[in-house]
Write a protein that holds these residues in place. Structure first.
Motif, mmCIF file in Angstrom:
data_model
loop_
_atom_site.group_PDB
_atom_site.id
_atom_site.type_symbol
_atom_site.label_atom_id
_atom_site.label_comp_id
_atom_site.label_asym_id
_atom_site.label_seq_id
_atom_site.Cartn_x
_atom_site.Cartn_y
_atom_site.Cartn_z
ATOM 1 N N VAL A 1 -4.422 3.337 -1.103
ATOM 2 C CA VAL A 1 -3.308 4.108 -0.541
ATOM 3 C C VAL A 1 -3.541 4.319 0.952
ATOM 4 O O VAL A 1 -4.657 4.139 1.468
ATOM 5 N N ARG A 2 -2.473 4.688 1.627
ATOM 6 C CA ARG A 2 -2.532 5.015 3.042
ATOM 7 C C ARG A 2 -2.170 6.491 3.210
ATOM 8 O O ARG A 2 -1.128 6.940 2.732
ATOM 9 N N VAL A 3 -3.027 7.237 3.846
ATOM 10 C CA VAL A 3 -2.798 8.664 4.049
ATOM 11 C C VAL A 3 -1.938 8.869 5.272
ATOM 12 O O VAL A 3 -2.266 8.370 6.369
ATOM 13 N N VAL B 1 -7.997 5.668 -4.899
ATOM 14 C CA VAL B 1 -7.577 6.794 -5.729
ATOM 15 C C VAL B 1 -8.564 6.987 -6.867
ATOM 16 O O VAL B 1 -8.968 6.019 -7.527
ATOM 17 N N SER B 2 -8.954 8.244 -7.097
ATOM 18 C CA SER B 2 -9.786 8.612 -8.248
ATOM 19 C C SER B 2 -9.069 9.709 -9.015
ATOM 20 O O SER B 2 -8.809 10.783 -8.471
ATOM 21 N N MET B 3 -8.718 9.412 -10.275
ATOM 22 C CA MET B 3 -8.058 10.399 -11.118
ATOM 23 C C MET B 3 -9.118 11.333 -11.710
ATOM 24 O O MET B 3 -9.931 10.915 -12.540
ATOM 25 N N VAL C 1 0.845 -1.184 0.000
ATOM 26 C CA VAL C 1 0.000 0.000 0.000
ATOM 27 C C VAL C 1 0.890 1.246 0.000
ATOM 28 O O VAL C 1 1.780 1.385 0.833
ATOM 29 N N THR C 2 0.638 2.161 -0.959
ATOM 30 C CA THR C 2 1.443 3.382 -1.095
ATOM 31 C C THR C 2 1.039 4.406 -0.046
ATOM 32 O O THR C 2 -0.137 4.656 0.189
ATOM 33 N N ASN C 3 2.039 4.975 0.593
ATOM 34 C CA ASN C 3 1.808 6.058 1.548
ATOM 35 C C ASN C 3 1.775 7.387 0.794
ATOM 36 O O ASN C 3 2.674 7.677 -0.009
ATOM 37 N N VAL C 4 0.742 8.162 1.040
ATOM 38 C CA VAL C 4 0.616 9.459 0.368
ATOM 39 C C VAL C 4 0.249 10.524 1.386
ATOM 40 O O VAL C 4 -0.340 10.240 2.437
ATOM 41 N N SER C 5 0.597 11.769 1.055
ATOM 42 C CA SER C 5 0.178 12.934 1.834
ATOM 43 C C SER C 5 -0.893 13.666 1.042
ATOM 44 O O SER C 5 -0.868 13.680 -0.192
ATOM 45 N N VAL C 6 -1.857 14.226 1.725
ATOM 46 C CA VAL C 6 -2.976 14.879 1.055
ATOM 47 C C VAL C 6 -3.085 16.326 1.518
ATOM 48 O O VAL C 6 -2.538 16.726 2.552
ATOM 49 N N PRO D 1 2.988 9.817 -6.868
ATOM 50 C CA PRO D 1 4.021 9.062 -7.599
ATOM 51 C C PRO D 1 3.546 8.713 -9.005
ATOM 52 O O PRO D 1 2.353 8.639 -9.275
ATOM 53 N N ASP D 2 4.491 8.450 -9.872
ATOM 54 C CA ASP D 2 4.153 8.118 -11.257
ATOM 55 C C ASP D 2 3.388 6.811 -11.367
ATOM 56 O O ASP D 2 2.622 6.610 -12.319
ATOM 57 N N SER D 3 3.590 5.900 -10.404
ATOM 58 C CA SER D 3 2.933 4.589 -10.462
ATOM 59 C C SER D 3 1.479 4.627 -10.013
ATOM 60 O O SER D 3 0.772 3.631 -10.134
ATOM 61 N N LEU D 4 1.015 5.746 -9.495
ATOM 62 C CA LEU D 4 -0.340 5.836 -8.979
ATOM 63 C C LEU D 4 -1.341 5.836 -10.132
ATOM 64 O O LEU D 4 -1.223 6.614 -11.071
ATOM 65 N N VAL D 5 -2.350 4.935 -10.037
ATOM 66 C CA VAL D 5 -3.352 4.824 -11.092
ATOM 67 C C VAL D 5 -4.741 4.802 -10.467
ATOM 68 O O VAL D 5 -4.900 4.701 -9.246
#
Length: 387
Positions: free
Chosen positions: A372-374, A331-333, A48-53, A363-367
């Motif tokens: 993800v984990r905030v 994730v919603s693009m 699971v990708t860690n992201v900041s929002v 990140p570029d890999s995010l689709v």
């Protein structure tokens, strides 16, 4: 009898040893299974990708810097209306001239001869008209005495009308050539400055020559027009009376005021921009028409627009998008419409709301659909900086 107790002890010890072996084997299997489950859990968590929002902020008032061009309030190219030779020029570049002031004088001998001939033709026509008028009056008297026919009287009146028309035409020709004679003096059409002079003594000037250089160029520089092409996204925020400031490249620290006086009210399809005009006071004549300047136009934040850090924007073949995180961490693009680029921040005209959680530096890999984990950002949130 002694052998039986010994045999029982042996079986007892063997059973205890077997139980111990089974316990050891079972414990190892349980420990191995727990370790495998723990490793699987760790692997799943690491996947699971860690992201900041960050949440969008309402767009604030700012300013945009655009290139502009200064033009004279009035500008006229003075060309010769008649052909002739330059006999004198009385103004040079940089001279201040008044409306009606003579700039140059032409000699047009052919025009002078044409005017003299036209005046002679007019005098002849006047004499013929007087004679025809007298004849018509006499035939009118003779008709009253029945000395001539009515047909003959009408013919005399017709001759007088024809000769009178020729006299009027000759008079008009004299007026035309007299007006042309007045064009041998080139005059300033308004108060201004001579910005160009090509008139030279003795030079032949051909009237109506295509592509010829004008003899003089006059510009009214007491006021200047500042033309700027603004992007379509900013056109809605500009109205008459908006004040802006501009600076010259050679004087970047000096800010000069300008007032918006009119807009084109139409967007050019090729560039996607709208032409606007500012008024600049130039009574001290420190500014020059034709100069390029940097114009700072204040822009107010429109309702429903937001600002995001530039690092949230994802640019691709599908246009500009941002990654929005829902309640379940998916994730919603989402496509967005971009407004002003203020360097550290980007204005978003549509596509997001104040409650959305936007991935900061995705990140570029995010689709689409990724889990993800905030986490809390290591750096403070970017503020709505003004450009």
């Amino acid at each position: 009898m002694s052998d039986q107790p010994s045999r029982k002890k042996v079986w007892r010890y063997a059973g205890a040893g077997g139980f111990l072996v089974l316990a050891l084997v079972g414990g190892g299997l349980v420990a191995r299974s727990a370790a495998e489950r723990e490793q699987a859990t760790i692997a799943a968590e690491n996947a699971v990708t860690n992201v900041s929002v960050i949440q969008p902020k309402p767009a604030e008032a700012g300013q945009v810097v655009l290139p502009g061009t200064l033009e004279a309030w009035n500008r006229a190219e003075i060309n010769a209306r008649v052909s002739g030779y330059v006999s004198a020029w009385r103004a040079d570049i940089g001279d201040t001239v008044r409306a009606g002031q003579t700039l140059a004088v032409l000699e047009a001998p052919e025009l002078d001869q044409q005017l003299a001939q036209a005046r002679a033709d007019y005098q002849t026509a006047v004499a013929d008209r007087e004679l025809a008028q007298i004849s018509a009056q006499r035939w009118e008297s003779l008709l009253a005495k029945d000395a001539v026919s009515r047909q003959e009287r009408d013919e005399k009146h017709g001759q007088f009308a024809s000769i009178d028309a020729r006299a009027r035409a000759a008079q008009a020709n004299v007026g035309r050539l007299s007006a042309m004679r007045g064009f041998t003096q080139l005059k300033a059409p308004f108060n201004g400055v001579v910005t160009n002079r090509s008139a030279q003594l003795g030079a032949l000037v051909n009237a109506g020559s295509a592509g010829g250089e004008p003899l003089f160029t006059i510009a009214d520089v007491r006021r200047l027009r500042l033309y700027v092409r603004v992007p379509q996204t900013l056109a809605h925020s500009l109205a008459e009376g908006v004040r802006a400031q501009f600076s010259l490249p050679e004087q970047p620290g000096q800010q000069i005021d300008a007032v918006l006086v009119r807009t084109a009210e139409a967007v050019e399809r090729r560039s996607g921009t709208m032409l606007v005009e500012f008024l600049v006071d130039n009574r001290d004549r420190q500014l020059r028409p034709g100069a390029y300047v940097d114009v700072r136009i204040p822009v107010s934040g429109a309702a429903g627009t937001f600002q995001l850090p530039a690092s949230t924007l994802i640019l691709g073949s599908d246009g500009a998008r941002v990654a929005v995180i829902d309640r379940n961490g998916r994730v919603s693009m989402r496509p967005v419409t971009v407004g002003r680029d203020q360097g550290t921040t980007i204005e978003i005209l549509s596509g997001v709301s104040a409650q959305d959680r936007i991935v900061l530096t995705p990140p570029d890999s995010l689709v689409q659909g990724d889990q993800v984990r905030v986490v809390r950002a290591n750096t403070p949130k970017a503020s709505n900086a003004k450009s």
